[in-house]
Design an enzyme around this catalytic site. Structure first.
Site, PDB file in Angstrom:
ATOM      1  N   ARG A 184     -19.387  40.186  14.457  1.00 37.32           N
ATOM      2  CA  ARG A 184     -20.566  39.295  14.532  1.00 37.32           C
ATOM      3  C   ARG A 184     -20.334  38.110  15.464  1.00 37.32           C
ATOM      4  NH1 ARG A 184     -23.663  43.211  12.620  1.00 37.32           N
ATOM      5  NH2 ARG A 184     -23.088  43.839  10.536  1.00 37.32           N
ATOM      6  N   GLU A 307     -18.400  45.299  -0.009  1.00 38.52           N
ATOM      7  CA  GLU A 307     -18.553  46.067   1.227  1.00 38.52           C
ATOM      8  C   GLU A 307     -17.303  46.900   1.517  1.00 38.52           C
ATOM      9  OE1 GLU A 307     -19.767  43.187   4.232  1.00 38.52           O
ATOM     10  OE2 GLU A 307     -21.864  43.563   3.735  1.00 38.52           O
ATOM     11  N   ASP A 381     -27.561  36.902   2.351  1.00 34.57           N
ATOM     12  CA  ASP A 381     -26.600  37.063   3.427  1.00 34.57           C
ATOM     13  C   ASP A 381     -27.059  36.386   4.718  1.00 34.57           C
ATOM     14  OD1 ASP A 381     -24.509  37.911   4.887  1.00 34.57           O
ATOM     15  OD2 ASP A 381     -24.878  40.046   4.705  1.00 34.57           O
ATOM     16  N   GLU A 409     -25.702  35.645  13.383  1.00 39.25           N
ATOM     17  CA  GLU A 409     -25.763  37.082  13.117  1.00 39.25           C
ATOM     18  C   GLU A 409     -27.194  37.590  12.950  1.00 39.25           C
ATOM     19  OE1 GLU A 409     -23.379  38.290   9.757  1.00 39.25           O
ATOM     20  OE2 GLU A 409     -24.404  40.195   9.582  1.00 39.25           O
TER      21      GLU A 409
HETATM   22  O1  GCW Z   1     -23.525  40.161   6.438  1.00 36.09           O
HETATM   23  C1  GCW Z   1     -22.356  40.786   6.393  1.00 36.09           C
HETATM   24  C2  GCW Z   1     -21.970  41.019   7.801  1.00 36.09           C
HETATM   25  C3  GCW Z   1     -20.584  41.593   7.862  1.00 36.09           C
HETATM   26  C4  GCW Z   1     -19.660  40.582   7.185  1.00 36.09           C
HETATM   27  C5  GCW Z   1     -20.129  40.358   5.762  1.00 36.09           C
HETATM   28  C6  GCW Z   1     -19.310  39.309   5.061  1.00 36.09           C
HETATM   29  C7  GCW Z   1     -17.391  40.168   7.722  1.00 36.09           C
HETATM   30  O2  GCW Z   1     -22.879  41.866   8.401  1.00 36.09           O
HETATM   31  O3  GCW Z   1     -20.265  41.779   9.201  1.00 36.09           O
HETATM   32  O4  GCW Z   1     -18.347  41.021   7.210  1.00 36.09           O
HETATM   33  O5  GCW Z   1     -21.443  39.899   5.770  1.00 36.09           O
HETATM   34  O6  GCW Z   1     -19.713  38.148   5.080  1.00 36.09           O
HETATM   35  O7  GCW Z   1     -18.308  39.649   4.484  1.00 36.09           O
END
Ligand code: GCW
Length: 720
Positions: A184, A307, A381, A409
């Site tokens: 990002r 994730e 997010d 982002e």
């Molecule tokens: O929103 C998401 C992003 C990921 C990121 C994640 C996070 C680093 O798309 O790229 O990973 O958040 O904050 O862990």
């Protein structure tokens, strides 16, 4: 003779006009003060300097002062041994005899370790100015502040400044991978040259440290939270120690991400279970090794069980079990853990908004004393607008650090001018009502120092190898604003924008006002053209740039976030719905729950409404949504007009850079507007009023166009 003189003048003027600035110098340009009266008065105050410097940090501060005085005033730093009228005295009580004898020496001794005083005073009948701090790092902060006074054309008479940071841990999170790419990141590659470290330290590292110190940032988390265990291998630690050495004089400590499964991946253990004594020992040994290489190592950040990242839940343990194991290993050395509360799983969820709270609230008070739990500013997010994360104010027994995202982002990457000071301020000034009215997030964060001895804030960096550091020159303002707010979360975004414009472009009010206007309207603009009225998470599922409200696959569907049908749109998060409102303290819970009191800016975040719902303006929801999207594009066009009117006032290179980017922003704002409205319309069946500029293309077209910066997106080609 006269003719030659005039030719020279003309030549210099031309050179002056075309002389380009590429943005590398950030807000530390130190251009000569062009106001003669000010220049004269500043020169008078800086003719004699007493600045005994012995440590690395003091030398760095002195170097900065030298650079500043040369640039701003055309003065060499002239050291004196006697105190005369108009002497500038810089140092600490230990480094300077005179400072130790000042009437306010005690005040200096009792400052916070990063605090400083800049004061006009008298010493043995002579008028002096003092920059004094408790520590050498405080002196650096003081020097930057002193230079800022001149950079922003403030008076050096009767100065009475006393500054102490309101938060202790003020860190940048770099999402930098070991291969040099940045997750990002939209400003080139990582600044960490792992291949040549630690022998070769790019001078740019010093400029990085200077920039951070100038706004008070005191920590750099070097690598991506989507962690690679390799970063904890000895050879990488040695490289990281090279960075620590470069940053140390500027008060910046390095931190690393820790992959939870590292004991398995690096240590060859069969498990990473935090209850296993060998695992615990592995972390202790690893931490000991790190401190032998980096004695002032800051600590770790972890993204666990989110994730796809490994974590304690893989072994049936809690976040607290995992965080405390790491915390205990760091504790003897004074290191801390930032344990992220951004947790959700890559699977369909009931309401992702409620995840973080549900997992962490029951653990309040169960964390080791050197562990921060770190939620993002909002519960989803990093969207253009979210309500604040409900954990703030609801974890009184656990120090929370807030995580903002400086890299854009979901806000147009480095193609859009979006001043985030406004977003940061909105969150920090949100009232959680945790201890009655006035329990703003800023206060909640600050209070942890009193209750737990630590307080902190983190920002996901927008910096890379681009010559101007941030890709879009205005991205610098977001780095600057983050740092200034980390030092004092109660600063106003308006004030910070003015400061930044003065230091970056000009002190001329005819330049400040228009640029400030653009900056201050830019945040609402992006909300309007991307996701107005509380809509969220409808960006392209992969790049997160551009609209994709139609994305729908078993694990990632935009439909969970807008829930559109032919009758309505929005998510019911009221007490009758997912009850996300129930995670907020009263009176917020009721405020969000009731349609009459829910702020319109968050309407569709908390409520699911029919297209004919009447907004406060008297318009239907459909027409209101349409208006917001159109307003967003209009705002960008107004910003363009403002910028273009500054052509003669800004050096050519920076002018053209921003002009070109504003074109991208305008076309992408139209893209967002038209694609989203056509998609919504395919459900609502309602018209875009005929007098509005109509979308040029069909919804099918928007569904098929490739996303910028992602031309080899296999998904796109598959879609074709
Ligand atoms: O929103 C998401 C992003 C990921 C990121 C994640 C996070 C680093 O798309 O790229 O990973 O958040 O904050 O862990």
């Amino acid at each position: 003779m006269k003719k030659r003189f005039y030719t020279l003048i003309i030549l210099f003027t031309i050179l002056g006009i075309v002389q380009a600035e590429n943005g590398y110098d950030l807000w530390l340009r130190y251009k000569k003060i062009d106001n003669k009266i000010l220049l004269q008065s500043y020169q008078n105050k800086n003719g004699n300097i007493l600045f005994p410097a012995v440590s690395e940090s003091m030398n760095a501060a002195k170097k900065e002062l030298t650079l500043g005085l040369e640039g701003l005033l055309g003065l060499e730093l002239k050291e004196t041994s006697n105190v005369e009228n108009n002497t500038l005295i810089v140092g600490t009580v230990e480094s300077s005899n005179i400072i130790s004898k000042l009437s306010f020496a005690d005040e200096i001794i009792f400052l916070d370790k990063d605090g400083y005083i800049i004061r006009s005073a008298t010493y043995q009948g002579k008028a002096i100015t003092v920059i004094a701090a408790k520590t050498d790092i405080g002196v650096i902060y003081g020097v930057f502040h002193y230079l800022r006074l001149m950079q922003t054309h403030q008076s050096l008479d009767k100065i009475a400044i006393k500054e102490e940071p309101k938060l202790q841990y003020r860190v940048l999170n770099h999402w930098d991978n070991l291969n040099g790419t940045i997750e990002r990141g939209y400003a080139g590659y990582s600044l960490w040259d792992w291949e040549r470290l630690p022998m070769y330290k790019d001078p740019r590292l010093i400029d990085y440290a200077r920039a951070n110190a100038s706004v008070g940032i005191n920590g750099a988390i070097l690598n991506n939270v989507n962690a690679n265990a390799k970063s904890l291998r000895t050879e990488w630690l040695v490289k990281a120690s090279g960075l620590a050495t470069a940053f140390r004089p500027y008060g910046i400590r390095v931190y690393l991400t820790a992959r939870f499964s590292a004991p398995k991946e690096l240590g060859g253990l069969p498990t990473a279970d935090p209850a296993n004594p060998r695992v615990r020992q592995w972390w202790k040994d690893k931490v000991a090794e790190i401190y032998s290489l980096i004695p002032d190592f800051g600590g770790f950040i972890l993204k666990a069980n989110s994730e796809g990242q490994p974590g304690p839940q893989d072994y049936g343990r809690t976040h607290a079990d995992g965080a405390n194991m790491i915390g205990e290993a760091l504790e003897p050395y004074g290191g801390v853990v930032f344990w992220r509360a951004f947790v959700y799983h890559n699977e369909r969820h009931i309401d992702r908004v409620t995840n973080g709270y549900n997992e962490f609230k029951p653990l309040d008070g169960k964390f080791n004393k050197n562990v921060f739990v770190q939620p993002k500013n909002g519960p989803i997010d990093f969207q253009p607008r979210e309500p604040f994360h409900p954990l703030f104010g609801q974890m009184p027994n656990t120090p929370l650090a807030i995580e903002f995202q400086i890299t854009q982002e979901n806000l147009g990457h480095s193609g859009h001018l979006v001043y985030l000071g406004a977003l940061f301020e909105e969150t920090l000034q949100s009232d959680t009502y945790a201890n009655g009215k006035g329990s703003t997030i800023s206060n909640v964060l600050q209070n942890y120092k009193k209750t737990h001895g630590i307080s902190g804030i983190a920002g996901v960096s927008n910096i890379g190898t681009d010559i101007n550091w941030t890709g879009h020159l205005f991205g610098q303002a977001n780095w600057h604003a983050f740092g200034r707010l980390a030092w004092n979360p109660d600063l106003s975004s308006k004030k910070m924008s003015e400061e930044w414009v003065r230091m970056t472009f000009s002190n001329d009010v005819d330049v400040i006002k228009p640029i400030q206007k653009m900056m201050l309207m830019s945040r609402e603009a992006v909300v309007n053209y991307e996701m107005p009225l509380g809509l969220n998470h409808i960006m392209n599922y992969d790049t997160h740039n551009g609209p994709e409200p139609w994305h729908d696959d078993p694990v990632w569907t935009a439909y969970d976030y807008h829930k559109i049908t032919k009758d309505s749109i929005g998510v019911n998060r009221t007490k009758n719905g997912s009850d996300a409102v129930g995670q907020y303290h009263e009176p917020l819970c009721n405020k969000f729950n009731n349609l009459e009191t829910c702020p319109e800016t968050l309407l569709l975040w908390f409520h699911r409404l029919s297209w004919n719902y009447k907004l406060s303006s008297g318009k239907t929801l459909w027409n209101g949504i349409v208006d917001h999207y159109y307003e967003g594009v209009d705002q960008v066009r107004q910003m363009q007009v403002i910028w273009n009117s500054l052509e003669k006032r800004i050096d050519q290179e920076r002018f053209e850079h921003i002009k070109a980017l504003m074109k991208i922003q305008e076309s992408e704002a139209v893209w967002w507007r038209d694609a989203c409205l056509l998609f919504f319309q395919s459900y609502s069946g309602m018209p875009i009023p005929a007098e509005y500029e109509q979308p040029k293309y069909s919804l099918e077209y928007y569904k098929r166009i490739p996303f910028p910066y992602d031309w080899d997106n296999t998904l796109f080609f598959n879609k074709k």
